[in-house]
Design a protein around this motif. Structure first.
Motif, short mmCIF file in Angstrom:
data_model
loop_
_atom_site.label_atom_id
_atom_site.label_comp_id
_atom_site.label_asym_id
_atom_site.label_seq_id
_atom_site.Cartn_x
_atom_site.Cartn_y
_atom_site.Cartn_z
N GLN A 62 34.47 -1.72 3.64
CA GLN A 62 35.07 -1.30 2.38
C GLN A 62 34.37 -2.04 1.24
O GLN A 62 33.78 -3.10 1.46
CB GLN A 62 36.56 -1.62 2.37
N PRO A 63 34.42 -1.49 0.02
CA PRO A 63 33.70 -2.12 -1.10
C PRO A 63 33.98 -3.60 -1.27
O PRO A 63 33.06 -4.40 -1.46
CB PRO A 63 34.18 -1.32 -2.31
N MET A 64 35.26 -4.00 -1.18
CA MET A 64 35.61 -5.40 -1.38
C MET A 64 34.91 -6.30 -0.37
O MET A 64 34.36 -7.35 -0.71
CB MET A 64 37.13 -5.57 -1.28
N PHE A 65 34.89 -5.88 0.90
CA PHE A 65 34.31 -6.71 1.95
C PHE A 65 32.78 -6.62 1.96
O PHE A 65 32.11 -7.55 2.40
CB PHE A 65 34.90 -6.34 3.30
N LEU A 66 32.24 -5.51 1.48
CA LEU A 66 30.79 -5.43 1.33
C LEU A 66 30.30 -6.38 0.25
O LEU A 66 29.25 -7.01 0.38
CB LEU A 66 30.37 -3.99 1.00
N THR A 70 27.88 -9.64 0.67
CA THR A 70 26.76 -9.96 -0.22
C THR A 70 26.85 -11.39 -0.71
O THR A 70 25.85 -12.11 -0.78
CB THR A 70 26.77 -9.00 -1.43
N LEU A 71 28.07 -11.83 -1.04
CA LEU A 71 28.27 -13.22 -1.47
C LEU A 71 27.92 -14.18 -0.33
O LEU A 71 27.27 -15.21 -0.57
CB LEU A 71 29.72 -13.43 -1.89
N GLY A 147 26.46 -0.57 -3.20
CA GLY A 147 25.06 -0.79 -2.83
C GLY A 147 24.13 -0.73 -4.02
O GLY A 147 23.21 -1.56 -4.17
N GLN A 148 24.36 0.25 -4.90
CA GLN A 148 23.54 0.36 -6.11
C GLN A 148 23.74 -0.85 -7.02
O GLN A 148 22.78 -1.36 -7.61
CB GLN A 148 23.89 1.66 -6.85
N GLY A 149 24.99 -1.30 -7.12
CA GLY A 149 25.26 -2.47 -7.97
C GLY A 149 24.60 -3.73 -7.43
O GLY A 149 24.04 -4.52 -8.19
#
Length: 331
Positions: A62-66, A70-71, A147-149
């Motif tokens: 999900q976006p939050m965990f992706l 990244t972090l 991903g784009q961000g």
């Protein structure tokens, strides 16, 4: 052996620099391995476990965990860019580092720091949308947009930090080959340069203010929107639940920016009043503390990750118990 710079001494562009560690501590700095060693180990194990968990568990795609992954990847890179050399210096003493490797380290340290600040801003925006517009969140924040961000943040970090090593590489003469630091920090190298370093100083100052300043403003604005949305919720339970989704991120922000603020203020304004060993200690803590704390914060305070960790450990414990149990023998 290190060269002791003499008055009016000049060195052509050296083949290597000598990193001396924390000046003034002598052999006692070896004891600091008891602090920085466990911090690096925590960073490796914690962030590695987070990355593996997000990759293996499809429910965490999900976006939050992706963004969290990244972090974690950024933290791994940031800690690994300085910790091995730092621990080697603390244990063995001053070590040479090739000129090119020094510039490469300078690039990665500053680029990954800028990347981490950008990821924290992206996570704040993610939470602002999740709390402020929960019904539109699945449409506004998608995996493709995350991903784009992340790609945009990486390109931005590279673009703004590339001038650091390039501005140093244009100089051909140095006062000394000895860097009184634990890693190739930009200003520590610039202090050795013979020539007009005004551009280096101004660019370093502008970059610090622009990147950190704009990211902090963006994070503050995001949490202003979150606070506005939370105050409009009808019940105390709903407000507590909404704030609970942001608590981990707030802790991570504090772990990153508070040591960074102290390091920046002592470097820029306390150069003559704060001893140099304190400057160097703060800069190392600033780079190693967040990577070691972030996995603990998210592992403890994020329910999905905490449940997944407990499930993993419980299943492995059951397998061990079943493996050690003697087989039933039938007469």
């Amino acid at each position: 052996m290190s060269e002791t710079p003499q008055p009016n001494s000049t060195f052509q562009r050296p083949t290597f620099f000598l990193l001396t560690g924390i000046p003034g501590l002598g052999g006692t700095q070896a004891w600091l391995t008891l602090i920085f060693g466990p911090m690096y180990l925590l960073a490796l194990l914690g962030n590695g476990a987070l990355l593996a968990m997000v990759q293996i568990d499809t429910t965490l795609h999900q976006p939050m965990f992706l963004l969290l992954a990244t972090l974690a990847a950024t933290d791994l890179g940031l800690a690994s860019s300085i910790a091995p050399g730092l621990l080697a210096i603390l244990c063995v003493g001053p070590r040479p580092v090739p000129y090119t490797a020094c510039l490469v380290q300078m690039f990665f340290v500053h680029a990954l720091t800028a990347m981490e600040s950008g990821v924290l801003l992206a996570m704040a925006c993610d939470r602002a949308v999740a709390v402020g517009r929960p019904l539109h969140y699945p449409v506004l924040v998608t995996k493709a947009r995350v991903g784009q961000g992340v790609l945009a943040l990486a390109l931005k970090a590279v673009a703004i930090v590339v001038p650091f090593p390039l501005l140093v590489a244009r100089f051909g003469y140095f006062r000394s080959k000895t860097i009184g630091h634990t890693y190739c920090e930009h200003m520590a190298v610039v202090e050795l340069v013979i020539g007009n370093t005004r551009t280096n100083n101004l660019y370093g100052l502008a970059l610090s203010l622009a990147v950190s300043g704009l990211d902090i403003l963006g994070i503050s604005g995001s949490y202003g929107l979150i606070a506005h949305a939370v105050l409009r919720l009808p019940t105390r339970e709903a407000r507590a639940k909404a704030l609970g989704t942001c608590s981990s991120h707030i802790c991570v922000i504090l772990a990153f920016y508070v040591p960074g603020l102290f390091s920046y203020l002592t470097h820029r304004f306390g150069r003559h009043s704060v001893p140099k060993p304190v400057h160097i200690l703060l800069s190392n803590i600033y780079l190693l503390l967040p990577p070691s704390l972030n996995p603990l914060i998210y592992g403890i305070r994020t329910k999905q990750i905490r449940d997944r960790l407990l499930e993993t450990f419980t299943s492995r414990k059951k397998k061990i118990i079943m493996g050690n149990r003697p087989p039933n023998l039938k007469a």
